[in-house]
Design a protein around this motif. Structure first.
Motif, mmCIF file in Angstrom:
data_model
loop_
_atom_site.group_PDB
_atom_site.id
_atom_site.type_symbol
_atom_site.label_atom_id
_atom_site.label_comp_id
_atom_site.label_asym_id
_atom_site.label_seq_id
_atom_site.Cartn_x
_atom_site.Cartn_y
_atom_site.Cartn_z
ATOM 1 N N GLN A 246 -14.435 75.847 48.579
ATOM 2 C CA GLN A 246 -13.571 74.676 48.481
ATOM 3 C C GLN A 246 -12.597 74.593 49.648
ATOM 4 O OE1 GLN A 246 -13.976 72.279 46.130
ATOM 5 N NE2 GLN A 246 -15.780 73.501 45.558
ATOM 6 N N SER A 247 -12.208 75.746 50.215
ATOM 7 C CA SER A 247 -11.255 75.741 51.323
ATOM 8 C C SER A 247 -11.307 77.081 52.040
ATOM 9 C CB SER A 247 -9.827 75.473 50.817
ATOM 10 O OG SER A 247 -9.405 76.508 49.943
ATOM 11 N N LEU A 248 -10.796 77.103 53.248
ATOM 12 C CA LEU A 248 -10.679 78.332 54.039
ATOM 13 C C LEU A 248 -9.332 78.317 54.749
ATOM 14 C CD1 LEU A 248 -14.110 78.935 55.859
ATOM 15 C CD2 LEU A 248 -12.956 80.501 54.308
ATOM 16 N N ASN A 249 -8.630 79.439 54.698
ATOM 17 C CA ASN A 249 -7.399 79.605 55.471
ATOM 18 C C ASN A 249 -7.682 80.552 56.630
ATOM 19 O OD1 ASN A 249 -5.850 77.987 53.706
ATOM 20 N ND2 ASN A 249 -5.596 79.719 52.313
ATOM 21 N N LEU A 250 -7.421 80.117 57.833
ATOM 22 C CA LEU A 250 -7.791 80.861 59.039
ATOM 23 C C LEU A 250 -6.555 81.097 59.900
ATOM 24 C CD1 LEU A 250 -10.961 78.739 59.912
ATOM 25 C CD2 LEU A 250 -10.869 80.839 58.562
ATOM 26 N N MET A 251 -6.474 82.298 60.485
ATOM 27 C CA MET A 251 -5.326 82.666 61.315
ATOM 28 C C MET A 251 -5.781 82.939 62.740
ATOM 29 S SD MET A 251 -3.551 85.316 58.613
ATOM 30 C CE MET A 251 -2.217 85.756 59.729
ATOM 31 N N SER A 252 -5.333 82.139 63.681
ATOM 32 C CA SER A 252 -5.558 82.387 65.113
ATOM 33 C C SER A 252 -7.026 82.687 65.413
ATOM 34 C CB SER A 252 -4.669 83.537 65.604
ATOM 35 O OG SER A 252 -3.311 83.239 65.381
ATOM 36 N N VAL A 253 -7.894 81.765 65.041
ATOM 37 C CA VAL A 253 -9.328 81.994 65.228
ATOM 38 C C VAL A 253 -9.802 81.433 66.567
ATOM 39 C CG1 VAL A 253 -9.852 82.055 62.781
ATOM 40 C CG2 VAL A 253 -9.831 79.871 63.973
ATOM 41 N N GLY A 254 -10.982 81.880 66.965
ATOM 42 C CA GLY A 254 -11.570 81.403 68.210
ATOM 43 C C GLY A 254 -12.607 80.330 67.958
ATOM 44 N N ALA A 255 -13.087 79.752 69.030
ATOM 45 C CA ALA A 255 -14.135 78.733 68.971
ATOM 46 C C ALA A 255 -15.405 79.295 69.600
ATOM 47 C CB ALA A 255 -13.702 77.474 69.719
ATOM 48 N N ILE A 256 -16.532 78.978 68.987
ATOM 49 C CA ILE A 256 -17.820 79.413 69.510
ATOM 50 C C ILE A 256 -18.432 78.253 70.291
ATOM 51 C CG2 ILE A 256 -20.097 80.312 68.940
ATOM 52 C CD1 ILE A 256 -18.945 81.314 66.319
ATOM 53 N N GLU A 257 -18.859 78.529 71.499
ATOM 54 C CA GLU A 257 -19.444 77.473 72.317
ATOM 55 C C GLU A 257 -20.665 78.001 73.049
ATOM 56 O OE1 GLU A 257 -16.522 77.938 76.213
ATOM 57 O OE2 GLU A 257 -15.913 76.641 74.538
ATOM 58 N N LYS A 258 -21.546 77.111 73.375
ATOM 59 C CA LYS A 258 -22.752 77.470 74.118
ATOM 60 C C LYS A 258 -22.382 77.793 75.556
ATOM 61 C CE LYS A 258 -27.412 75.645 74.950
ATOM 62 N NZ LYS A 258 -28.316 74.514 74.668
ATOM 63 N N ALA A 259 -22.918 78.883 76.068
ATOM 64 C CA ALA A 259 -22.633 79.270 77.441
ATOM 65 C C ALA A 259 -23.289 78.294 78.420
ATOM 66 C CB ALA A 259 -23.133 80.689 77.711
ATOM 67 N N LYS A 260 -22.685 78.161 79.578
ATOM 68 C CA LYS A 260 -23.248 77.290 80.593
ATOM 69 C C LYS A 260 -24.645 77.766 80.959
ATOM 70 C CE LYS A 260 -22.297 75.303 85.152
ATOM 71 N NZ LYS A 260 -21.395 75.310 86.325
ATOM 72 N N ASP A 261 -25.591 76.840 80.930
ATOM 73 C CA ASP A 261 -26.998 77.126 81.209
ATOM 74 C C ASP A 261 -27.643 78.016 80.149
ATOM 75 O OD1 ASP A 261 -26.780 75.657 83.587
ATOM 76 O OD2 ASP A 261 -26.123 77.422 84.701
ATOM 77 N N GLY A 262 -26.943 78.234 79.035
ATOM 78 C CA GLY A 262 -27.502 79.064 77.975
ATOM 79 C C GLY A 262 -28.565 78.318 77.183
ATOM 80 N N THR A 263 -29.486 79.057 76.609
ATOM 81 C CA THR A 263 -30.565 78.449 75.829
ATOM 82 C C THR A 263 -30.396 78.689 74.329
ATOM 83 O OG1 THR A 263 -31.937 80.435 76.110
ATOM 84 C CG2 THR A 263 -32.200 78.661 77.735
ATOM 85 N N SER A 264 -29.344 79.400 73.950
ATOM 86 C CA SER A 264 -29.107 79.663 72.527
ATOM 87 C C SER A 264 -28.688 78.379 71.812
ATOM 88 C CB SER A 264 -28.023 80.728 72.348
ATOM 89 O OG SER A 264 -28.432 81.962 72.901
ATOM 90 N N THR A 265 -28.917 78.336 70.518
ATOM 91 C CA THR A 265 -28.497 77.215 69.683
ATOM 92 C C THR A 265 -27.241 77.604 68.924
ATOM 93 O OG1 THR A 265 -30.777 76.459 69.394
ATOM 94 C CG2 THR A 265 -29.152 75.675 67.795
ATOM 95 N N VAL A 266 -26.218 76.773 69.017
ATOM 96 C CA VAL A 266 -24.961 77.016 68.309
ATOM 97 C C VAL A 266 -24.839 75.972 67.200
ATOM 98 C CG1 VAL A 266 -22.453 77.072 68.484
ATOM 99 C CG2 VAL A 266 -23.838 77.990 70.343
ATOM 100 N N GLU A 267 -24.803 76.448 65.955
ATOM 101 C CA GLU A 267 -24.694 75.555 64.794
ATOM 102 C C GLU A 267 -23.393 75.890 64.068
ATOM 103 O OE1 GLU A 267 -28.187 76.065 62.473
ATOM 104 O OE2 GLU A 267 -29.538 75.235 63.991
ATOM 105 N N PRO A 268 -22.370 75.069 64.215
ATOM 106 C CA PRO A 268 -21.072 75.364 63.591
ATOM 107 C C PRO A 268 -21.151 75.343 62.061
ATOM 108 C CG PRO A 268 -20.864 73.687 65.300
ATOM 109 C CD PRO A 268 -22.323 73.870 65.053
#
Length: 274
Positions: A246-268
């Protein structure tokens, strides 16, 4: 006189609840009992319509559980204490207990602790969990990379600023608060993704409301954008990990992003506001 069928008796013994259909006393049992070859048993007490997106996951988990002769072995590399006992940085008068996720993992798997200074991973482990990895030996980094390249499952928990880490080296340069940054060396880039270590996520749309003291000794409430209160509509509804929450409380979290020229799939799994 009411009579119960053999199936009803079996359902009751298995712990499946009877649900009232109407005011006439009629009941309905809608659940599953999964048995393995060695009589190991898993129960899904109720097939709730709202849980339909996760039915396949629940079934596969139950079938895999009863089909095993014992618990699967899971290797854990953590630079954060997982057994509790350390003071809670948010309330130094209290000690933290073992995190719930670790309690649940211990119930489902045989955890094998791997020290950050180790040179290899247990090859009989079925999965690898990395928790705030940093200061890992070069040999262990190589072993982790080989594990990933072999297509073996990894769960990575990595924060650019883990506020609750009370490790001895978390206090740096006289800082009033602890905190550490993860470090996996060149592996994230090689795997095609990045969690930037020089920034945390701030979100005005989902900032947590906190109370802070004023210079005059009073208190005021403000929106703290580094602590996020994420509601259900920010989750990927079809994912069994976050979908039921129902909810999440998060403290100072990071963001996941696809690397430049990377071929991995990032699904948030969780998305912030703009």
């Amino acid at each position: 006189m009411l009579f119960r069928s053999e199936a009803e008796d079996e359902a009751r013994v298995a712990g499946l609840p009877s649900l009232a259909v109407d005011g006439s006393g009629r009941t309905l049992t809608l659940g599953l009992v999964i048995r393995g070859a060695t009589d190991r048993k898993e129960t899904i007490a109720y097939l709730a319509p709202e849980s339909e997106p996760f039915l396949e996951y629940d079934l596969m988990r139950a079938i895999a559980s009863v089909g095993r002769e014992g618990k699967p072995k899971v290797a854990v590399v953590s630079t954060v204490p997982l057994d509790g006992g350390a003071p809670d940085p948010r309330n130094p008068m209290q000690q933290r207990g073992t995190p719930v996720v670790i309690q649940q993992l211990k119930a489902a798997a045989d955890l094998v602790t791997v020290e950050p200074t180790a040179k290899e991973l247990p090859q009989d482990a079925k999965a690898l969990v990395l928790i705030q990895p940093r200061k890992l030996s070069d040999e262990l980094l190589h072993a982790i990379d080989a594990w990933a390249m072999a297509g073996r499952p990894i769960v990575l928990l990595a924060d650019p600023y883990m506020e609750t880490d009370t490790s001895p080296d978390a206090q740096s340069m006289g800082a009033r608060r602890g905190g550490t940054t993860y470090d996996l060396g060149p592996l994230p880039a090689a795997w095609g993704f990045d969690i930037p270590k020089d920034q945390v996520v701030g979100d005005l749309d989902h900032a947590s409301r906190i109370r802070t003291q004023t210079r005059t000794g009073g208190t005021r409430e403000l929106a703290y954008v580094a602590w996020l209160s994420m509601p259900k509509d920010t989750f990927t509804a079809s994912d069994p990990l976050v979908g039921p929450l129902q909810s999440l409380n998060l403290m100072s979290v990071g963001a996941i992003e696809k690397a430049k020229d990377g071929t991995s799939t990032v699904e948030p799994l969780v998305r912030t506001g703009d």
